[in-house]
Every structure is written in C-alpha cells, then in structure tokens.
Motif scaffolding. Structure first.
Motif, mmCIF file in Angstrom:
data_model
loop_
_atom_site.group_PDB
_atom_site.id
_atom_site.type_symbol
_atom_site.label_atom_id
_atom_site.label_comp_id
_atom_site.label_asym_id
_atom_site.label_seq_id
_atom_site.Cartn_x
_atom_site.Cartn_y
_atom_site.Cartn_z
ATOM 1 N N PHE A 102 96.651 -34.192 35.028
ATOM 2 C CA PHE A 102 96.856 -34.997 33.838
ATOM 3 C C PHE A 102 98.333 -34.963 33.509
ATOM 4 C CE2 PHE A 102 96.951 -35.808 29.303
ATOM 5 C CZ PHE A 102 96.113 -36.904 29.218
ATOM 6 N N GLY A 103 98.909 -36.117 33.227
ATOM 7 C CA GLY A 103 100.334 -36.159 32.918
ATOM 8 C C GLY A 103 100.618 -37.051 31.725
ATOM 9 N N LEU A 104 101.658 -36.701 30.981
ATOM 10 C CA LEU A 104 102.094 -37.510 29.846
ATOM 11 C C LEU A 104 103.573 -37.766 30.017
ATOM 12 C CD1 LEU A 104 100.642 -35.752 26.689
ATOM 13 C CD2 LEU A 104 100.151 -38.080 27.431
ATOM 14 N N ILE B 236 111.056 -37.836 29.733
ATOM 15 C CA ILE B 236 110.475 -36.500 29.873
ATOM 16 C C ILE B 236 109.009 -36.651 30.242
ATOM 17 C CG2 ILE B 236 109.913 -36.265 27.399
ATOM 18 C CD1 ILE B 236 110.881 -33.250 27.894
ATOM 19 N N ARG B 237 108.518 -35.678 30.994
ATOM 20 C CA ARG B 237 107.144 -35.748 31.457
ATOM 21 C C ARG B 237 106.576 -34.346 31.565
ATOM 22 N NH1 ARG B 237 104.206 -39.410 35.124
ATOM 23 N NH2 ARG B 237 102.415 -38.218 35.853
ATOM 24 N N TYR B 238 105.276 -34.235 31.314
ATOM 25 C CA TYR B 238 104.605 -32.958 31.503
ATOM 26 C C TYR B 238 103.346 -33.203 32.322
ATOM 27 C CZ TYR B 238 101.822 -28.827 30.629
ATOM 28 O OH TYR B 238 101.050 -27.705 30.789
ATOM 29 N N ASP B 239 103.128 -32.388 33.357
ATOM 30 C CA ASP B 239 101.927 -32.509 34.174
ATOM 31 C C ASP B 239 101.217 -31.192 34.252
ATOM 32 O OD1 ASP B 239 101.889 -35.194 35.664
ATOM 33 O OD2 ASP B 239 103.948 -34.501 35.964
ATOM 34 N N ILE B 240 99.907 -31.263 34.316
ATOM 35 C CA ILE B 240 99.138 -30.053 34.609
ATOM 36 C C ILE B 240 98.119 -30.407 35.673
ATOM 37 C CG2 ILE B 240 97.519 -30.482 32.690
ATOM 38 C CD1 ILE B 240 97.468 -27.336 32.461
ATOM 39 N N GLN B 241 97.959 -29.517 36.634
ATOM 40 C CA GLN B 241 97.032 -29.765 37.729
ATOM 41 C C GLN B 241 96.128 -28.567 37.939
ATOM 42 O OE1 GLN B 241 98.580 -31.566 41.298
ATOM 43 N NE2 GLN B 241 97.257 -30.346 42.598
#
Lengths: 194, 802
Positions: free
Chosen positions: B463-465, B483-488
């Motif tokens: 999921f990324g924003l 800017i971006r944040y991802d979690i996997q």
C-alpha cells in the motif's frame, strides 16, 4: 511514524481478505543423481567388491563422499554401475540404458593399475582402451559402459579411478569425447590393488 | 521514414490551460491554447482554421502555428481543425489536458492527422529528465524486442542474456531496478533473473518514454534506475476506420514479423484492436550457427474508450505468448564442462539452421486487463485505475528422459493493482496530485516439475500514498517536491531440500522523496536538477532461490549459510538469523538541454548512491555427483553509480543531419572497496542521416556507427581450469573481492545502415544490422562465456497505412 505504520498495517489487513497460505506441493527430485554404486564382480570365487558414492543433499552445497576401492592383483573383474536417486528411491540405471544413444561412460585411471585395458583410459583421448561390454552398444554400435571388464595388474598398485557419464544428445558418435556434452556423473575414487 | 529529432519534453512554463482560475466555466473564462504543425515535417502551419463544434466560435493559427480560444463557458468542447491541403480532424478537448499539439497530415498521404495531449504530465515533475520515442522513429525499430528499441535512447543500453532476451539498462541499473509502466500499469512478472525479458511486445507500442530522473514517488518501489513508460496508440474519439499493417523479413534467424492495428471513433465511443506475431529460427554469429536461439511471439490487444461529459473511461485487454530458445551450448554439466565451453571456438551442440526450439527454453504468457476512469470536476480531476495481470512462466532445462518435456520451473503470478489519483485544484500556484496505490500479488508453483521449487510460493500486499507538487518561482524557475510512503507485507511458503515446508513473513516499508528545480535560461536552454530517493524490497529470488538454474547453482540469502569457508544449504534461515534490508537509492541528476533550429544538446551527469545494493556473483564451487558446479550466491553491499549521458544533434542542411551520443558510467562497491560484477561498459555512437523529398516520394538513409569500450572496471579473473585442477580451491581465501570466470570482452565497433522510401500510404524499408559482420561479445550478456553475438542481419520491411 509508528502510528502511521499501525494504521497502514490495519489498512493492509483490511484490504487483504483473501490471503492464502498454501505451500508448494512436494516434488520428487527425480533429476538429481545422489548415489552411484560400483560392483566389481571377480571372475574367481571371491566376494564382489561394492563401493557406493553418496551425495546427501543433491542440489545442496554439501559434497558427496567417495570411499576408496580395493581390488586383488591379477584378477579379472566385471564392473557394473548402478545409478540411483536415494532421496526418491529411484533407479536411474534403466533410464540411462533406455537412452543409450545419448549416454556414454568414460573412464580415467592411473597408468599401470590394470593389465587390460592398458594406458590411462579414454578421457584424454577417445581412442584410449576401455573394455566395454559390446552387448550394451547402442543402435549405432557405440558403447554405453554400464558394464565393463577390468584385469588388474600382477603387482600391487595404487592411484585414482575416475568415472564420467556424459549426456550427448545428437552428439554421441564414433569420435565424441569426454569433453563433449554435459557431465551427469563425474566421480574420482582412490584405488588400491594388492 | 526520416530522422525526426527526439521530442524532448519541452515544458510549457507559460500559464497552461490547466492553471486557469478556478471554476472558469461559471464566469466564462475558460481558454484553450495549442499548436498546429505539419505531421510530416513538424513545421508550424499558419492560417489553419479551428471551430468549436456547435458554436460560431472560430479562430486561426498564427505564423508559429499557435492558436487560442478565450472566454469559453465550457470545460469540454469538440474542436474542428482544418487547413487546405491537409486532412481535417475533430478532436475532443477538455481543459484538463495541457496544450494539445495537432499534427495535420497532408491530403496526398494516407497518414492520419493526430493530436498529442498532455506532453508534460507524465512524470508529474518538471525537473525530471525524460526522453520520448514515438512516431516514425519508433516505427523503424519497432519489431525489435523492447530492450532493443530502448537502446536507441542515450543513456539506455541493453543487457542481454541469450539472443532474444534484452532488457533496458538505465545508468547501469537493470531488471527489477527499472520500473516498466505498461499502458499505465506497473508491469508485474517473474522478473527475478536477468535473463527474464519484459513480457511486452514492442510491435504494439505507439510511444515510449524513459524517465532517467526520479519518478519513484509517483510510481512506487523498484524505480532505482528509472522508469520506462510504454503506451499503446491513443484512441481518438472522432475518427474513421484506420490503422496500419507492418510486415518484415530478416535474414538472420530467417524471421518473419508482422503486426496490424485498426481503430475507429464514433464521437462518444472508440475502439482499437491490435495483433502481432513473430516467427524466428536459430540466429547466426559470423562464424557459426547459434543453435536453439529461435523465438515465437504472438500478441494481441483490444481497447475500448467511452466518453460522457466529464467522464472518460478506457478498458484494455492484452495478451502475449512468448517462446524463447536459449543457446544450447550455454548449458554445461560442471565446471570442467564450463572450462571446455569457454575455450571452445565453436559452442558445443552447434548444428545447422533450424526453426526448432528445444530445451533449454522459456515459455511465458502474460495477460493484462485494465480499466481506468477519469472524472473532471470543475477544477480538479479524479482518476481510478484497476489492473489485473496474470503471468505464467515455464522454464525448461536440459533433463533426462521424459523430464525434458517437463518444465523445471513453472510459476503463476496474479497481480491486482488499484490506483487512485486526484489532481487537486491549483492553490497559490501549487499544482499537483495526491494518490494511493494498492497491490496484491499471489505467486504459486504449479505442481509437476519433479524438482524442489526454485522459488517458493509467496504473497505480497503493498500500500502506498504519495503527494507530488510543482509550482513556478518567479519567471524562470519551477520548483518540484514530492513524498511517498509504502508498506509491503510479504509471506513465503516453500520446501527445503528434504521436502519439508518452511514459512516466513516479512514487512518492508520506506519513505521516498524528491526535490527539484528547473531553470529556463535567457537563451532558451533549460537546466533541471533533482535529488530523489527510491527503494526496493529484496525480491523473492534474492531471498529464497535454491538450486540449479541454467549453468549455475544459485542460493538466496535465506538458503545458505557460511561457516568459515564451508557453505551449507540444509537449513532455511529466517528473519531472526539474518536481516536483509531494503535497497535504498539516493540519486542526484542534473540535465542541461538547449536547442535552436540547427543545434540540439542534452547533457545529464548523475550520481546514484545505493545502500544495501543486492547482487549475484560467483561464490565458488560445490561438489556434486555431476562434478563441481559453479556456485552463485547473493551478496549485499553499498555501491555508487556515477556517470553522464550526452547527446548532440546538428542539422548541416535541411537534408543532412548528425547525431553524436555517449554514455559514461563508473561504479564501485564502496563498502568493500571492490568492483561490481556485470556493469555495462561505456559507449559512443555517431549517426549520419539524410532525407529528401521528390514530389510524392520521400527518401531517407542513415548510417550508424557505435563503439562499445571494453569494461575497464571488471573483477579479477579466476579461470575455471583453476577449479578443475584443484577442486578444493577457495577463491576468497586471501582475497575477498569479486571474481569472474573470464576477462571482459574487447571493445567493438558496429555499423548499421538503414534506408526507407515512403510513397503515399506505403513505406518500404531496408536495414542492415552489424553490416561489417563483426564478431563480438557483450560484457553484460552471460552468453559471452560460450558464444559470439549475432552477425550481419538484412531486414526488409513494408508498411501500409490503412
């Protein structure tokens, strides 16, 4: 950040309702040769000499073990090879025999070990002498080598004995050598004749 | 076919139509501006007339081909565009697209008039370095594989493994460090080996764009090297039935290659259909046949577009089936066979020409279904994209008996992606978008391979924003920030060497960012500078690959442990034993572009620091019943990639032009003060192009010389013979640095010639590749251990515009 992580995880888990946890099916590792048995049957009445080379983990990194071979002087032995996959309890010998037009065993040994064949085998040069059992020849008349005959020297000797099985699809010919095709087996044993 | 200059993204810094005051429709202040050019020569067209359908509003273009409408009360209109001697076109326009460029086709050609929109929207950032190939330039190189098509872009070289597998390298990075966005979707496949080509048929592509800068913020993980965007033809809403047919024959590989495209628009609805196929036999090096390098490819695509006021919806379905032969002589049994093969003049197993593809080979299938919808609010736009990709990869090794027909790797990967992006209203000059991406992947082994799975089953959820913003600063500057944040979340399930099940779960997450500035100089040149980060979680093969793969034995991080110098593989490690960190890239890139009517230059130096860089390198040998096998293990270190790409073009006369381009790259393992393995060497190329027009005929010709240098920065060499003579040899005993089995190949020069004649709707083309029949080996192609690259190849092609 920590709260963001927790929030994201919650979102993810919310999104991933259809997570499965299936493992791949168990496969038979048919391909890997992990064991080769050499049976030297003497012409005389003494017991056959049996040596087994084992590679415990197939495609893993651990090395195989090759015990040493001890034969009597001045004796004629018939060497039969049995090729297996112990992990699956599979005998690969029949498969090699079936595909005799693609397979050939080559032998290399220290000069002087055997009275017959003389020389050092046919790995350096295809013309080197090896006594193949002609009844195993493939349709084109080229040797296979699951069965071979060896007459040991009259005096005590020691050295090495190497067996190479080459896979030579569409390559095997009257002149194909131990350098052609791929090696299915390449084992070297210490050998003593006394 | 002429040598049109690449279109560099010349960004409009004037107030674009998008930057209109909010809610222009309410007070009738909407405006449309754009340019009209000759579709063949790109010269501006003066006095072309434009009319807004259903109204009396009309205008004409000025000497620069520029037009503008002001005081409109609507955000969506149909523009009727015409000029005597050209084909008229109706274009559905909404104000959310940047200035359209309309290319009118002369009446006497079957060429279509087209409209190009959104020239600058693609990477969301003005400070990014992007290069585009489209139209005729692309058509000339189309039937080559995607990797080859891309290699005509400066700074993009190719990495091949085998004769048919080519993939792009940007700034020294390749495979899963380059993100391919195929028709708006992240291309997701089993891309864990460098011998895995992107499953995309180059014949179906209408436009390619390479972003060498940082686009990771917008597109997510893996974009450490850059992003490649490939797009199918645009579906124009108002157009009669048209398309084209290509047919091509090649001498090398005796290949035949064809493609067809049809499309039509009905005002509110449009469709497109494409198909392509390639049938190729064994390729040929200058001195011998490359046995088992045939290829089969079939692909097709269907697109639909629906348009209602404020709504635009597109659906695509595409399918590709590919069968690639791998050079038979590249498969060896053990290190002794490898030594023989390396020293052999002619590879083992070489036979006469044949169309047959036997083992070793790869058979891959890739299906994509995609639906995207855009909704235009009064001053903002919302986009939703859902994509489903299904990928099946079978790899056949040389095996005994009936197993030859059995794939040794058989994997199925299903990927769902959902992207939501909202281009917000402009606030205080800030223009940009906010978005989220969700991805779910399921990878399964298909039973029946009769071998321990090389890759376990796995699931990924990500999921990324992201937020991207750009704004002008004063008259000459443009500022970008993102800017971006991802979690996997990843879960793995596999089998160890004794067939017991192991399971593991891991989380990866990371923040990426970009900051950039571009400046327009007084001479019209543009300087762009940006600094960005990108990340990549370790992939499945790096963590878990196990066993024999082609001529090596490979072990991922969790599948081997080193105790002293003894390698053991009987235990599967997990997170407690070893932490494999994300790759993190920090890239600084500057680009200077300048062009006037005769001269064009683009120069871009870059510096890319990659922490926790993961790579595969020779790791010694292991003993088996087959003899000793070369062993490859994965390693992790910190690396630096730095270099520059330069392209200069010059028009000597209207007919004659030159192009020089060069790429330079230096890499280093800075943690261990070592050289890296398999890094592309430097390259220089020069192209001389000529084109002329005689009545209805148009003729062009070009000669292309390139010189690829020897990789001066290659690891030390330990020949396989060393291992043959001493099976207990430990290559790292007193020297921990990387090694290779052979020297890097010598530098080589290649000459390509091409010529094309177009007449009305026909284009006839002839190309000679490697015209001097040079024998050479490519450093980045592991086939270099065994065989030369392709020799001379004559291509004859014909294209018919329908």
């Amino acid at each position: 950040m920590k709260y963001l992580n927790i929030f994201m995880l919650a979102l993810l888990i919310g999104f991933t309702s259809c997570d499965d946890d299936d493992a791949p099916a168990a496969e038979n590792e048919e391909e890997v040769i992990d064991n080769v048995i050499l049976t030297f049957t003497p012409a005389g009445s003494s017991a056959p000499v049996v040596v087994s080379a084992i590679d415990p983990d197939g495609d893993g990194a651990a090395d195989f073990t090759t015990p040493s071979i001890t034969l009597s002087t001045d004796e004629t032995y018939t060497l039969t090879l049995s090729v297996n996959n112990i992990a699956e309890g599979e005998d690969i010998t029949a498969e090699i025999r079936e595909e005799d037009e693609e397979h050939m065993f080559f032998f290399e040994f220290t000069s002087g070990l055997f009275a017959d064949p003389a020389g050092n085998g046919n790995v350096d040069s295809r013309d080197g002498a090896v006594n193949y059992d002609a009844s195993e020849n493939d349709a084109a008349g080229y040797p296979l080598g699951l069965t071979t005959v060896w007459q040991t020297a009259a005096t005590a000797q020691s050295g090495t004995f190497r067996i190479i099985l080459k896979h030579q699809p569409d390559i095997k010919s009257a002149t194909s050598t131990a350098q052609d095709g791929e090696s299915d087996i390449d084992l070297e044993f210490d050998i003593t004749i006394n | 076919m002429r040598f049109r200059f690449l279109i560099f993204l010349i960004l409009s810094f004037s107030s674009s139509s998008y930057s209109q005051s909010t809610n222009c429709a309410a007070n009738c202040t909407c405006a449309i501006t754009g340019t009209i050019v000759d579709g063949q020569t790109n010269e501006p067209i003066e006095f072309a007339s434009l009319q807004i359908k259903g109204t009396a509003k009309g205008t004409t273009t000025n000497a620069e081909g520029y037009f503008e409408f002001t005081g409109l009360c609507e955000t969506e209109v149909d523009l009727l565009i015409s000029h005597i001697g050209y084909k008229p076109i109706t274009h559905h326009h909404d104000i959310f697209h940047e200035e359209p460029i309309v290319k009118l086709a002369p009446d006497n050609l079957i060429l279509e008039s087209i409209v190009i929109e959104e020239e600058s929207d693609v990477s969301a950032f003005k400070s990014n370095t992007a290069v585009k190939i489209e139209g005729r330039e692309l058509e000339q190189i189309k039937s080559a594989s995607l990797g080859n098509v891309l290699s005509s872009v400066a700074g993009v070289s190719t990495l091949s493994t085998g004769s048919n597998v080519t993939k792009p390298i940007i700034h020294g990075l390749h495979s899963n460090r380059i993100l391919i966005i195929n028709n708006g979707l992240r291309h997701e496949s089993q891309d864990w080996g460098q011998e895995h080509a992107p499953e995309i048929d180059a014949s179906l592509i209408d436009e390619i764009e390479v972003i060498k800068g940082a686009a990771a913020v917008k597109y997510g993980p893996n974009a450490l090297g850059g992003v490649i965007l490939v797009n199918p033809p645009e579906m124009e809403l108002t157009s009669h039935l048209h398309g084209d047919v290509h047919l091509k024959g090649e001498s090398n590989g005796r290949a035949i290659d064809g493609s067809i495209l049809l499309q039509k628009g009905y005002g509110n609805f449009a469709w497109m259909a494409q198909g392509a196929t390639r049938y190729q036999g064994d390729l040929e090096a200058p001195d011998y046949q490359l046995t088992n390098t045939g290829m089969r490819e079939m692909s097709g695509a269907i697109g639909l577009r629906f348009h209602r006021k404020n709504w635009d919806m597109k659906s695509y379905f595409s399918f590709l089936h590919q069968e690639l032969g791998i050079l038979r002589g590249s498969i060896t049994g053990n290190i002794e066979d490898l030594a023989d093969a390396i020293n052999d003049e002619v590879p083992d197993f070489t036979r006469g020409f044949s169309y047959d593809i036997n083992s070793p080979k790869q058979v891959t299938e890739h299906a994509v279904f995609k639906t995207e919808a855009f909704y235009n609010f009064t001053n903002s736009q919302l986009g939703l994209t859902y994509g489903l990709q299904m990928n099946n990869r079978k790899e056949f090794d040389v095996r005994r008996g009936s197993n030859n027909e059995t794939p040794s790797i058989n994997l199925e990967l299903t990927t769902h992606t959902l992207d939501v992006e909202w281009w917000h209203p402009i606030v205080n000059d800030w223009e940009g978008s906010i978005g989220m991406q969700w991805l779910y992947q399921d990878n399964n082994n298909i039973p029946g391979t009769n071998t321990i799975p090389f890759i376990p089953n796995y699931n990924n959820t990500r999921f990324g924003l992201f937020l991207t913003e750009t704004r002008p600063l004063g008259n000459n500057y443009q500022f970008d920030i993102g800017i971006r944040y991802d979690i996997q979340l990843a879960s793995f399930r596999g089998r160890d060497s004794s067939n017991d099940i192991f399971r593991n779960e891991q989380n990866f997450n990371s923040v990426s960012g970009i900051i950039g500035l571009s400046r327009t100089m007084s001479n019209g040149g543009i300087i762009r500078v940006n600094a960005a980060t990108a990340w990549r979680p370790p992939n499945i093969a790096e963590l878990y690959s196990f066993g024999k793969h082609q001529f090596t034995n490979e072990y991922g991080f969790y599948r081997y442990s080193l105790e002293g110098t003894t390698l053991s593989t009987d235990r599967v490690l997990d997170n407690n034993d070893l932490e494999v960190s994300n790759e993190l890239g920090y890239k600084l890139i500057a680009t200077y572009t300048y062009s006037n009517d005769r001269f064009q230059i683009e120069a871009s130096p870059y510096l890319n620091m990659i922490n926790n860089y993961i790579y595969k390198a020779p790791g010694g040998i292991s003993g088996t019943v087959r003899g000793t096998l070369p062993l490859f293990i994965y390693k992790q270190t910190d690396a630096v990639f730095t270099g520059a790409d330069v392209t200069i073009k010059y028009k000597h006369t209207d007919r004659l032009s030159s192009k020089v381009s060069g790429t330079f790259l230096y890499t280093k393992d800075i943690k261990n003060d070592d050289v890296l393995f398999n890094i592309p060497p430097n390259r220089l190329s020069y192209q001389l192009g000529y084109r002329t027009k005689i009545g209805e005929y148009e003729w062009s010709a070009a000669a292309d010389v390139s010189y690829t240098f020897r990789q001066y920065n290659a690891p030390r060499v330990i020949a396989p013979e060393v291992f043959v003579e001493n099976p207990d040899y430990n290559p790292f005993l007193d020297n921990n640095s990387n090694f290779d089995f052979t020297e890097a190949p010598d530098g080589y020069a290649l000459l390509n010639l091409s010529s094309a004649l177009s007449l009305r709707q026909w284009v006839f083309s002839v190309r000679v590749l490697n015209a001097l029949n040079t024998s050479y080996r490519q450093y980045t192609n592991l086939i270099r251990y065994f065989a030369d690259e392709q020799g001379i190849n004559f291509e004859v092609g014909v294209q018919l515009k329908l």
